[in-house]
Write an enzyme that holds these catalytic residues in place. Structure first.
Site, PDB file in Angstrom:
ATOM      1  N   GLU A   6      -0.797  -8.608   5.171  1.00 13.79           N
ATOM      2  CA  GLU A   6      -0.441  -8.749   6.598  1.00 13.79           C
ATOM      3  C   GLU A   6      -1.658  -8.605   7.502  1.00 13.79           C
ATOM      4  O   GLU A   6      -1.589  -8.910   8.684  1.00 13.79           O
ATOM      5  CB  GLU A   6       0.656  -7.741   6.971  1.00 13.79           C
ATOM      6  CG  GLU A   6       0.224  -6.288   7.144  1.00 13.79           C
ATOM      7  CD  GLU A   6      -0.017  -5.534   5.841  1.00 13.79           C
ATOM      8  OE1 GLU A   6       0.009  -6.150   4.755  1.00 13.79           O
ATOM      9  OE2 GLU A   6      -0.272  -4.312   5.913  1.00 13.79           O
ATOM     10  N   CYS A  56       0.820  -1.209   0.000  1.00  9.47           N
ATOM     11  CA  CYS A  56       0.000   0.000   0.000  1.00  9.47           C
ATOM     12  C   CYS A  56       0.864   1.274   0.000  1.00  9.47           C
ATOM     13  O   CYS A  56       1.467   1.583  -1.013  1.00  9.47           O
ATOM     14  CB  CYS A  56      -0.982  -0.067   1.160  1.00  9.47           C
ATOM     15  SG  CYS A  56      -2.451   0.910   0.830  1.00  9.47           S
ATOM     16  N   HIS A  78      -3.374  -5.399   1.635  1.00  7.22           N
ATOM     17  CA  HIS A  78      -2.632  -5.669   2.872  1.00  7.22           C
ATOM     18  C   HIS A  78      -2.640  -7.146   3.243  1.00  7.22           C
ATOM     19  O   HIS A  78      -3.473  -7.573   4.045  1.00  7.22           O
ATOM     20  CB  HIS A  78      -3.262  -4.884   4.037  1.00  7.22           C
ATOM     21  CG  HIS A  78      -3.048  -3.411   3.952  1.00  7.22           C
ATOM     22  ND1 HIS A  78      -1.914  -2.804   4.435  1.00  7.22           N
ATOM     23  CD2 HIS A  78      -3.804  -2.435   3.424  1.00  7.22           C
ATOM     24  CE1 HIS A  78      -1.993  -1.504   4.210  1.00  7.22           C
ATOM     25  NE2 HIS A  78      -3.131  -1.253   3.598  1.00  7.22           N
TER      26      HIS A  78
HETATM   27  N1  GLN Z   1      -3.508   6.151   0.834  1.00  5.82           N
HETATM   28  C1  GLN Z   1      -2.362   5.996   1.683  1.00  5.82           C
HETATM   29  C2  GLN Z   1      -1.192   6.817   1.156  1.00  5.82           C
HETATM   30  O1  GLN Z   1      -1.335   7.491   0.205  1.00  5.82           O
HETATM   31  C3  GLN Z   1      -1.968   4.557   1.779  1.00  5.82           C
HETATM   32  C4  GLN Z   1      -2.958   3.787   2.603  1.00  5.82           C
HETATM   33  C5  GLN Z   1      -2.434   2.522   3.173  1.00  5.82           C
HETATM   34  O2  GLN Z   1      -1.227   2.284   3.253  1.00  5.82           O
HETATM   35  N2  GLN Z   1      -3.328   1.695   3.625  1.00  5.82           N
HETATM   36  O3  GLN Z   1      -0.134   6.803   1.718  1.00  5.82           O
END
Ligand code: GLN
Length: 175
Positions: free
Chosen positions: A162, A80, A160
């Site tokens: 994890e 992410c 995710h």
């Molecule tokens: N939208 C977040 C960002 O831009 C990332 C979200 C996440 O890691 N769950 O950093």
């Protein structure tokens, strides 16, 4: 000899620790540029990519990290926000932050993958990978959108693994 680290300056660090413990993999928490020395694998967790980038630059970790990734002396797995950072650290992917919607639109979904059967993923303000070079291999998709991509020593995951005890992607990264 593998030396695994989790970037631990912001974000979902504990959750990645749990997966590595399940895999019986020893790891270090990375908080300074010194912590990067002799690492072979680094996990960059989800969190807030702008905050993480700012802190990485403030602590003078960013440039060293970028160099290690470029010369392929370090394998990096970003989930992410971590994947967003990979797009800035040298991976040939374009991303749209929060492309799968806001926090309120978080969801849990089935993910298509030839490599990982019955894969499911948690999406929280997940980025969309809007384009990538031919060098990048798509390992999994959701709604025909790539969500897990690999390029040489870099693995980027929009969801995710994890958060739902999925160990196979970490295993793949550490292989
Ligand atoms: N939208 C977040 C960002 O831009 C990332 C979200 C996440 O890691 N769950 O950093």
């Amino acid at each position: 000899m593998k030396k695994i680290g989790i970037l631990a300056i912001q974000g979902s660090v504990i959750e990645h620790e749990k997966i590595l413990k399940k895999l019986n993999a020893d790891y270090y928490l990375v908080r300074t540029k010194e912590d990067l020395s002799s690492l072979t694998h680094l996990i960059i967790p989800g969190g807030e990519s702008t905050t993480m980038e700012k802190l990485l630059r403030t602590y003078n970790i960013w440039d060293i990290l970028q160099e290690k990734i470029n010369v392929k002396s370090l394998n990096v797995f970003g989930t992410c926000a971590g994947a967003i950072l990979l797009s800035k650290l040298g991976m040939d992917i374009e991303i749209e932050r929060n492309g799968f919607g806001s926090q309120l639109h978080s969801f849990y979904a089935d993910i298509e993958s030839d490599k990982f059967q019955n894969l499911k993923g948690v999406f929280i303000r997940a980025p969309k990978f809007t384009s990538h070079s031919n060098d990048v291999i798509v390992l999994a998709t959701y709604n025909d959108e790539p969500v897990l991509l690999e390029q040489n020593n870099m693995l980027a995951c929009g969801f995710h693994p994890e958060l739902n005890d999925e160990v196979r992607i970490h295993e793949w990264f550490l292989r």
